[in-house]
Design a protein around this motif. Structure first.
Motif, mmCIF file in Angstrom:
data_model
loop_
_atom_site.group_PDB
_atom_site.id
_atom_site.type_symbol
_atom_site.label_atom_id
_atom_site.label_comp_id
_atom_site.label_asym_id
_atom_site.label_seq_id
_atom_site.Cartn_x
_atom_site.Cartn_y
_atom_site.Cartn_z
ATOM 1 N N LEU A 52 0.825 -1.206 0.000
ATOM 2 C CA LEU A 52 0.000 0.000 0.000
ATOM 3 C C LEU A 52 0.859 1.257 0.000
ATOM 4 O O LEU A 52 0.550 2.243 -0.691
ATOM 5 C CB LEU A 52 -0.913 0.007 1.230
ATOM 6 C CG LEU A 52 -2.109 -0.949 1.213
ATOM 7 C CD1 LEU A 52 -2.909 -0.794 2.514
ATOM 8 C CD2 LEU A 52 -3.004 -0.679 0.010
ATOM 9 N N CYS A 53 1.945 1.238 0.753
ATOM 10 C CA CYS A 53 2.847 2.392 0.799
ATOM 11 C C CYS A 53 3.460 2.651 -0.575
ATOM 12 O O CYS A 53 3.484 3.797 -1.056
ATOM 13 C CB CYS A 53 3.936 2.150 1.835
ATOM 14 S SG CYS A 53 5.214 3.427 1.881
ATOM 15 N N TRP A 55 2.322 1.632 -3.502
ATOM 16 C CA TRP A 55 1.270 2.030 -4.444
ATOM 17 C C TRP A 55 0.937 3.507 -4.298
ATOM 18 O O TRP A 55 0.807 4.229 -5.295
ATOM 19 C CB TRP A 55 0.032 1.175 -4.178
ATOM 20 C CG TRP A 55 -1.182 1.644 -4.948
ATOM 21 C CD1 TRP A 55 -1.478 1.402 -6.251
ATOM 22 C CD2 TRP A 55 -2.244 2.455 -4.435
ATOM 23 N NE1 TRP A 55 -2.661 2.011 -6.600
ATOM 24 C CE2 TRP A 55 -3.162 2.664 -5.503
ATOM 25 C CE3 TRP A 55 -2.529 3.018 -3.192
ATOM 26 C CZ2 TRP A 55 -4.326 3.416 -5.348
ATOM 27 C CZ3 TRP A 55 -3.682 3.759 -3.042
ATOM 28 C CH2 TRP A 55 -4.566 3.960 -4.100
ATOM 29 N N ARG A 56 0.834 3.969 -3.072
ATOM 30 C CA ARG A 56 0.541 5.382 -2.821
ATOM 31 C C ARG A 56 1.663 6.261 -3.351
ATOM 32 O O ARG A 56 1.404 7.310 -3.982
ATOM 33 C CB ARG A 56 0.362 5.614 -1.326
ATOM 34 C CG ARG A 56 0.175 7.059 -0.902
ATOM 35 C CD ARG A 56 -1.111 7.636 -1.429
ATOM 36 N NE ARG A 56 -1.302 9.002 -0.953
ATOM 37 C CZ ARG A 56 -2.303 9.782 -1.329
ATOM 38 N NH1 ARG A 56 -3.216 9.329 -2.188
ATOM 39 N NH2 ARG A 56 -2.414 11.012 -0.866
ATOM 40 N N ALA A 57 2.894 5.826 -3.150
ATOM 41 C CA ALA A 57 4.030 6.621 -3.616
ATOM 42 C C ALA A 57 4.040 6.726 -5.137
ATOM 43 O O ALA A 57 4.296 7.808 -5.707
ATOM 44 C CB ALA A 57 5.335 5.994 -3.119
ATOM 45 N N ALA A 69 6.373 11.724 -2.306
ATOM 46 C CA ALA A 69 5.530 10.544 -2.482
ATOM 47 C C ALA A 69 5.795 9.515 -1.384
ATOM 48 O O ALA A 69 4.858 8.928 -0.818
ATOM 49 C CB ALA A 69 5.774 9.924 -3.848
ATOM 50 N N SER A 72 4.274 10.673 1.742
ATOM 51 C CA SER A 72 2.831 10.494 1.719
ATOM 52 C C SER A 72 2.446 9.043 1.994
ATOM 53 O O SER A 72 1.470 8.759 2.684
ATOM 54 C CB SER A 72 2.278 10.932 0.359
ATOM 55 O OG SER A 72 0.892 10.691 0.267
ATOM 56 N N GLY A 73 3.222 8.114 1.448
ATOM 57 C CA GLY A 73 2.927 6.701 1.647
ATOM 58 C C GLY A 73 3.312 6.172 3.003
ATOM 59 O O GLY A 73 2.885 5.081 3.404
ATOM 60 N N SER A 74 4.118 6.928 3.745
ATOM 61 C CA SER A 74 4.589 6.439 5.049
ATOM 62 C C SER A 74 3.455 6.262 6.053
ATOM 63 O O SER A 74 3.595 5.515 7.022
ATOM 64 C CB SER A 74 5.630 7.404 5.618
ATOM 65 O OG SER A 74 5.057 8.671 5.890
ATOM 66 N N PHE A 76 0.830 4.611 5.618
ATOM 67 C CA PHE A 76 0.446 3.204 5.571
ATOM 68 C C PHE A 76 1.420 2.347 6.383
ATOM 69 O O PHE A 76 1.025 1.339 6.978
ATOM 70 C CB PHE A 76 0.394 2.711 4.123
ATOM 71 C CG PHE A 76 -0.767 3.262 3.345
ATOM 72 C CD1 PHE A 76 -2.054 2.811 3.582
ATOM 73 C CD2 PHE A 76 -0.581 4.245 2.389
ATOM 74 C CE1 PHE A 76 -3.134 3.310 2.868
ATOM 75 C CE2 PHE A 76 -1.653 4.742 1.668
ATOM 76 C CZ PHE A 76 -2.933 4.282 1.908
#
Length: 209
Positions: A52-53, A55-57, A69, A72-74, A76
């Motif tokens: 998930l992290c 993918w978000r990045a 990015a 932002s993913g951190s 998760f």
């Protein structure tokens, strides 16, 4: 004052003193880390949040750049760490509440963190015992019961063979030195069956505490 839920046990892990002629051969409990890994799927949960992290990045990288990015993913990863911590706590509580006992006449399992239950399985009720071992020496011994013996998967979880519902197979989950315990169990069961001795005190399969 502190209270010990098991202080009324005459013998640790057993609801009553073993009858004359019955000897305790081994007692043990799950390894908490192995239980979290094998029964609670700790590694899968960790991997899920890492995916998930990433993918978000990848999604926000064109707008924020890779530095932003990843930041932002951190979130998760933080959620994943919390989820894994909860699973570890559950595994520790389950391991501390569990006592597996092998005697010369039966296998007894005191299980359950909230509702304590003791399963008494005389060897004549056990059709087979299957060992699944990990590289670190921990492993699970699943017991296949015979006849009219019926157990609830939900009541016994996580002390069961995964995904075996009909019938449920109780299991000594994630125990250290699993190979040694499996050999001891096999020898005790074979000796008991050869002697053709009827176990005593086995009328009730489940004794709720």
């Amino acid at each position: 004052m502190p209270h010990d839920d098991f202080e009324i046990e005459p013998v640790n892990g057993l609801p009553e003193t073993p009858p004359e002629g019955e000897r305790i051969l081994w007692q043990g409990a799950p390894n908490a880390w192995a239980l979290a890994r094998d029964a609670l799927n700790l590694y899968w949960v960790m991997g899920y949040f890492v995916v998930l992290c990433l993918w978000r990045a990848v999604v926000v990288a064109p707008e924020l750049g890779w530095g932003g990015a990843l930041a932002s993913g951190s979130s998760f990863l933080i959620l994943g760490a919390i989820a894994c911590a909860i699973l570890l706590v559950i595994a520790i509580v389950q391991a501390r509440a569990t006592v597996y006992t092998i005697t010369n006449k039966r296998v007894a399992m005191r299980i359950g963190a909230a509702l304590n239950v003791t399963l008494n399985l005389p060897y004549r009720w056990i059709g087979s015992a299957d060992l699944s071992q990990k590289r670190d020496g921990t492993g699970t011994i699943a017991l296949s019961t015979m006849g009219q013996t019926r157990l609830s998967y939900l009541v016994c979880w996580p002390h069961v063979r995964p995904w075996r519902f009909a019938p449920t197979q109780p299991a000594l989950r994630s125990i250290p030195n699993a190979q040694m315990v499996a050999e001891l169990l096999a020898d005790a069961a074979q000796t008991q069956l050869i002697q053709q001795t009827q176990p005593q005190g086995d009328n009730a399969l489940v004794a709720a505490e």
